[in-house]
Design an enzyme around this catalytic site. Sequence first.
Site, PDB file in Angstrom:
ATOM      1  N   TYR A 158      35.664  42.939  51.521  1.00  0.00           N
ATOM      2  CA  TYR A 158      34.594  43.210  52.609  1.00  0.00           C
ATOM      3  C   TYR A 158      35.391  43.707  53.684  1.00  0.00           C
ATOM      4  O   TYR A 158      35.143  43.083  54.973  1.00  0.00           O
ATOM      5  CB  TYR A 158      33.884  42.261  52.770  1.00  0.00           C
ATOM      6  N   TYR A 164      25.128  34.741  43.700  1.00  0.00           N
ATOM      7  CA  TYR A 164      25.974  35.912  43.829  1.00  0.00           C
ATOM      8  C   TYR A 164      26.747  35.565  42.359  1.00  0.00           C
ATOM      9  O   TYR A 164      27.115  34.437  41.943  1.00  0.00           O
ATOM     10  CB  TYR A 164      26.980  35.277  45.050  1.00  0.00           C
ATOM     11  N   ASP A 187      26.304  30.928  35.045  1.00  0.00           N
ATOM     12  CA  ASP A 187      27.403  31.447  35.869  1.00  0.00           C
ATOM     13  C   ASP A 187      28.229  30.167  36.252  1.00  0.00           C
ATOM     14  O   ASP A 187      27.873  29.723  37.448  1.00  0.00           O
ATOM     15  CB  ASP A 187      27.210  32.387  36.736  1.00  0.00           C
ATOM     16  N   LYS A 199      37.899  31.918  37.619  1.00  0.00           N
ATOM     17  CA  LYS A 199      38.537  31.017  38.603  1.00  0.00           C
ATOM     18  C   LYS A 199      39.442  29.854  38.317  1.00  0.00           C
ATOM     19  O   LYS A 199      40.404  30.369  38.032  1.00  0.00           O
ATOM     20  CB  LYS A 199      37.513  30.551  39.851  1.00  0.00           C
TER      21      LYS A 199
HETATM   22  N1  PMP Z   1      30.212  34.429  40.080  1.00  0.00           N
HETATM   23  C1  PMP Z   1      30.349  33.474  41.092  1.00  0.00           C
HETATM   24  C2  PMP Z   1      29.388  32.220  41.154  1.00  0.00           C
HETATM   25  C3  PMP Z   1      31.422  33.598  41.983  1.00  0.00           C
HETATM   26  O1  PMP Z   1      31.643  32.618  42.901  1.00  0.00           O
HETATM   27  C4  PMP Z   1      32.150  34.805  41.963  1.00  0.00           C
HETATM   28  C5  PMP Z   1      33.544  34.965  43.014  1.00  0.00           C
HETATM   29  N2  PMP Z   1      33.164  34.308  43.934  1.00  0.00           N
HETATM   30  C6  PMP Z   1      32.110  35.455  40.935  1.00  0.00           C
HETATM   31  C7  PMP Z   1      31.008  35.423  40.060  1.00  0.00           C
HETATM   32  C8  PMP Z   1      32.791  36.712  40.708  1.00  0.00           C
HETATM   33  O2  PMP Z   1      34.396  36.534  40.456  1.00  0.00           O
HETATM   34  P1  PMP Z   1      35.519  37.466  40.586  1.00  0.00           P
HETATM   35  O3  PMP Z   1      35.696  37.327  42.130  1.00  0.00           O
HETATM   36  O4  PMP Z   1      36.424  36.853  40.005  1.00  0.00           O
HETATM   37  O5  PMP Z   1      35.136  39.095  40.144  1.00  0.00           O
END
Ligand code: PMP
Length: 433
Positions: free
Chosen positions: A17, A149, A250, A279
């Site tokens: 960003y 998100y 997710d 992650k």
């Molecule tokens: N889903 C969630 C809940 C996340 O927190 C994130 C990353 N902050 C993502 C998807 C995307 O993962 P990445 O940054 O590894 O593409």
Amino acid sequence: MSPRVSEIDQEHVWHPYASVPAAETPHVVREASGTRLRLETSDGVRHDAVDAMSSWWSAIHGYRHPVLDEAARNQLDRFSHVMFGGLTHEPAARLAESLVAVTPDPLQRVFFADSGSVSVEVALKMCLQYWRSRGYPEKRRILTWRGGYHGDTFHAMTVCDPEGGMHALWDGTLPRQVFADAPPADHGSVPDPGYVSHLTELIREHADELAAVIVEPVVQGAGGMRFHHPEYLRALRAATERHGLLLVFDEIATGFGRTGEMFAAEHAGVAPDVMCVGKALTGGYISLAATLCTAEVADGIASGDVPVLAHGPTFMGNPLACAVAEASLGLLESGEWRTSVSRIEDGLRAGLEPARGIPGVRDVRTLGAIGVVQLDRNVDMRAATMAALEEGVWLRPFGELIYAMPPYVCDSADVARITDGMVAAARASLGER
Ligand code: PMP
């Protein structure tokens, strides 16, 4: 050396960003080990800071963990990558088996993706392809709740908070999904029956065009670090079952112990049909994510006129990443992380108590190894991060939020340092120093 690094970086490297050349001068990390980042600011000042962010939920075992280092080294001595097509290898097969064992029972099939966003793309593709294969191509919309998100790739963006800047930017180019209100931030108190009815009603109304529901269980992370009641997940499971929809969780941020359970869905005792992890999967060492699904979803896709899942990244199942992930799961196996997360939760709760009294602090909340101080205005980023660095803590606030999700290997002194850093950051941001 470091000022040169930050100059080159500022001129050429795109940060999240951000624009290039960048408005912000990043600090240079010279080393990272255990809970510490050794970093240098652009004016040459060195800091030995506790990383309160764990590289955003990822470095749960801290940096340079001997077990993870050894797993990477051992695999490096064999081979670092071969592409999957027609080939497989032990690290991927073993990790798939371990993931199936550690995740909720119905999840049996594993697609290795190379980032969290891609694992969400794959999850959504799985859902749409499942319905297409079963003769319902019209079921291709996704329901989610506001404030979420799920990543920055195109389809993942469609299920991010529609009021977030990103969505407005792409207006007209993204498929329109169905949005429920954000879940009330009522973790730890009683669930709102009105909200349950809202969810259930919206799912009923759109059931014919919906392929799936996707949500972040228990914690809406990047959308505001909001904690909601697990009851809403039970309501979603019941409604998706009633209408025969797929449910996707997710767990990219929440997975692997962060909320006090191995997966946040366990707070609700429900299992999804599809689940994304990333992650902390590799203890934050190497980019790797995975989308798990039930045998029914996989079989449904296989029964279609295009009987294969239409996705295949070059680096899927990277052996180095899989070997490290397997070692990370091994470290979690003893369950000792539960004690650490609960100790960190207690430390965060006690240490953040003084923040409640600061004028301009709207809310303080903790859940598992997550601590949040929310201001009544946007954080002054520079003032907050520098105040925390002076306390020996690396924080990266966003919006109104000063938050921490430290490595599980933090001891009580580290946690106290983090909470002192957060309180100092809040005061500095509010002009109270
Ligand atoms: N889903 C969630 C809940 C996340 O927190 C994130 C990353 N902050 C993502 C998807 C995307 O993962 P990445 O940054 O590894 O593409």
